[in-house]
Each structure stands twice: as C-alpha cells, then as structure tokens.
Scaffold this motif. Structure first.
Motif, PDB file in Angstrom:
ATOM      1  N   ASN A  30      71.302  20.066  34.543  1.00  0.00           N
ATOM      2  CA  ASN A  30      71.731  21.050  36.222  1.00  0.00           C
ATOM      3  C   ASN A  30      72.489  22.690  36.261  1.00  0.00           C
ATOM      4  O   ASN A  30      72.609  23.302  36.545  1.00  0.00           O
ATOM      5  N   LYS A  31      73.295  22.373  34.469  1.00  0.00           N
ATOM      6  CA  LYS A  31      74.556  23.486  34.047  1.00  0.00           C
ATOM      7  C   LYS A  31      73.039  24.332  34.026  1.00  0.00           C
ATOM      8  O   LYS A  31      73.800  26.280  34.914  1.00  0.00           O
ATOM      9  N   ARG A  32      71.919  25.120  33.487  1.00  0.00           N
ATOM     10  CA  ARG A  32      71.282  25.344  33.260  1.00  0.00           C
ATOM     11  C   ARG A  32      70.561  25.992  34.295  1.00  0.00           C
ATOM     12  O   ARG A  32      70.291  27.321  34.658  1.00  0.00           O
ATOM     13  N   ILE A  33      69.705  25.106  35.389  1.00  0.00           N
ATOM     14  CA  ILE A  33      69.970  25.624  36.721  1.00  0.00           C
ATOM     15  C   ILE A  33      70.709  26.067  37.950  1.00  0.00           C
ATOM     16  O   ILE A  33      70.204  27.375  38.077  1.00  0.00           O
ATOM     17  N   LEU A  34      71.685  25.851  37.389  1.00  0.00           N
ATOM     18  CA  LEU A  34      72.756  26.825  37.799  1.00  0.00           C
ATOM     19  C   LEU A  34      73.365  27.935  37.360  1.00  0.00           C
ATOM     20  O   LEU A  34      73.182  29.172  38.109  1.00  0.00           O
ATOM     21  N   ASP A  35      72.891  28.151  36.196  1.00  0.00           N
ATOM     22  CA  ASP A  35      73.018  29.854  35.893  1.00  0.00           C
ATOM     23  C   ASP A  35      72.214  30.718  36.348  1.00  0.00           C
ATOM     24  O   ASP A  35      72.798  31.663  36.558  1.00  0.00           O
ATOM     25  N   MET A  36      71.221  29.971  36.036  1.00  0.00           N
ATOM     26  CA  MET A  36      69.813  30.416  36.339  1.00  0.00           C
ATOM     27  C   MET A  36      69.975  31.225  38.153  1.00  0.00           C
ATOM     28  O   MET A  36      69.799  31.750  38.452  1.00  0.00           O
ATOM     29  N   ARG A  37      70.066  30.463  38.456  1.00  0.00           N
ATOM     30  CA  ARG A  37      70.365  30.631  40.133  1.00  0.00           C
ATOM     31  C   ARG A  37      71.903  31.526  40.388  1.00  0.00           C
ATOM     32  O   ARG A  37      71.970  32.998  41.236  1.00  0.00           O
ATOM     33  N   SER A  38      72.841  31.255  39.534  1.00  0.00           N
ATOM     34  CA  SER A  38      74.247  32.659  39.765  1.00  0.00           C
ATOM     35  C   SER A  38      73.752  34.194  38.979  1.00  0.00           C
ATOM     36  O   SER A  38      74.489  35.017  39.797  1.00  0.00           O
ATOM     37  N   ARG A  39      72.554  34.121  38.345  1.00  0.00           N
ATOM     38  CA  ARG A  39      72.201  35.227  37.778  1.00  0.00           C
ATOM     39  C   ARG A  39      71.885  36.019  39.065  1.00  0.00           C
ATOM     40  O   ARG A  39      72.139  37.660  39.077  1.00  0.00           O
ATOM     41  N   ILE A  40      71.261  35.399  39.788  1.00  0.00           N
ATOM     42  CA  ILE A  40      70.628  36.510  40.720  1.00  0.00           C
ATOM     43  C   ILE A  40      71.425  36.377  41.823  1.00  0.00           C
ATOM     44  O   ILE A  40      71.711  37.517  42.311  1.00  0.00           O
ATOM     45  N   VAL A  41      72.024  35.493  42.425  1.00  0.00           N
ATOM     46  CA  VAL A  41      72.859  35.265  44.007  1.00  0.00           C
ATOM     47  C   VAL A  41      74.150  36.245  43.583  1.00  0.00           C
ATOM     48  O   VAL A  41      74.766  36.847  44.503  1.00  0.00           O
ATOM     49  N   PHE A  42      75.401  35.197  42.499  1.00  0.00           N
ATOM     50  CA  PHE A  42      76.851  35.663  42.438  1.00  0.00           C
ATOM     51  C   PHE A  42      76.631  36.708  41.518  1.00  0.00           C
ATOM     52  O   PHE A  42      76.710  36.585  40.234  1.00  0.00           O
TER      53      PHE A  42
END
Length: 145
Positions: free
Chosen positions: A133-145
């Motif tokens: 979960n953490k790796r998926i959310l980290d990848m998501r946050s690299r793009i958006v946040f």
C-alpha cells in the motif's frame, strides 16, 4: 519513439523511428502536454481524450520500482475479477502488444481487492500488505502531491 540513424538500404531512409513502448488507450487522445503538477516534481506526459478523459504517463526511474510494479501488476491481473470477464492483457494489447508499460489503473485495483486476496499477493511478493500500500501511495504522490 527514438530516432535511429542507420545506413540507407535500397534508397530507404537512413533515419527511422524505433517504438519504445506500446499501450492501448480506450479514448481517442486529442492533446498531449509535457510538464509536472508541482514545482520540482518529476516530468510527466498528460493527455486529454475526446470523451473528456484526462490521463498521465509517468516514467518510472528506478529498476527496483519497475520490477516491483511489474510483479504486482501480474499478480493483481490474476486475482482481480472484473465485471466484463475480459483479460486485462488482451484489452491493453488490443492493436499492438503492450510492452515496457505498467498499467497504473490495474495496480491501483490492489487497494480495492478483499483482504484475503491482498494477503495472498503480499505473501507471493514476500512483503506485508501495508508495505505494498505504501509503495503504491508513494508512486501516486510523486505525480500529484
């Protein structure tokens, strides 16, 4: 696409393009733009579609991330039951074979799976579900946040 400079053969063009990756998008793309959503963030390619879709193509910079998400994508595709019973690989390879691309929509379906399927995927990857979960959310946050 990469420009390749080769010798011309039989009056052929010495400059050719080599296709680096293939991916099927259901909507017809109408515009492409390159940039980042935050100052200092990684540069991505944004596209819009004829039906109003907005998408992002984000490069993965490390080999460990690529291997992790490739393995996760394969395991989620095996365990995810979609409504149409359509195989994701056949769908994304509709016109030409998908290669060198990770399907972020499919990877994020891991978060929608029931807990027992998440646990089986985590055991096969030798990680805990929280780490995935953490790796998926980290990848998501690299793009958006």
């Amino acid at each position: 696409m990469t420009l390749i400079n080769k010798e011309g053969f039989c009056n052929g063009s010495p400059y050719r393009f080599q296709n680096e990756c293939n991916f099927y998008i259901q909507d017809i793309p109408t515009s492409f733009s390159r940039g980042s959503l935050i100052a200092g963030g990684s540069e991505s390619v944004f596209y819009t579609g004829l039906q109003g879709t907005i998408g992002v193509v984000n490069p993965i910079t490390s080999k460990s991330d690529y291997h992790f998400f490739q393995t996760l994508q394969k395991l989620v595709a095996q365990n995810y039951d979609n409504l149409t019973e359509r195989d994701n690989l056949k769908y994304r390879s509709y016109y030409s074979p998908r290669r060198c691309v990770i399907d972020g929509d499919l990877v994020e379906k891991y978060l929608d799976l029931p807990f027992d399927k998440r646990d089986t995927i985590a055991v096969k990857m030798e990680l805990s579900p929280e780490q995935i979960n953490k790796r998926i959310l980290d990848m998501r946050s690299r793009i958006v946040f």
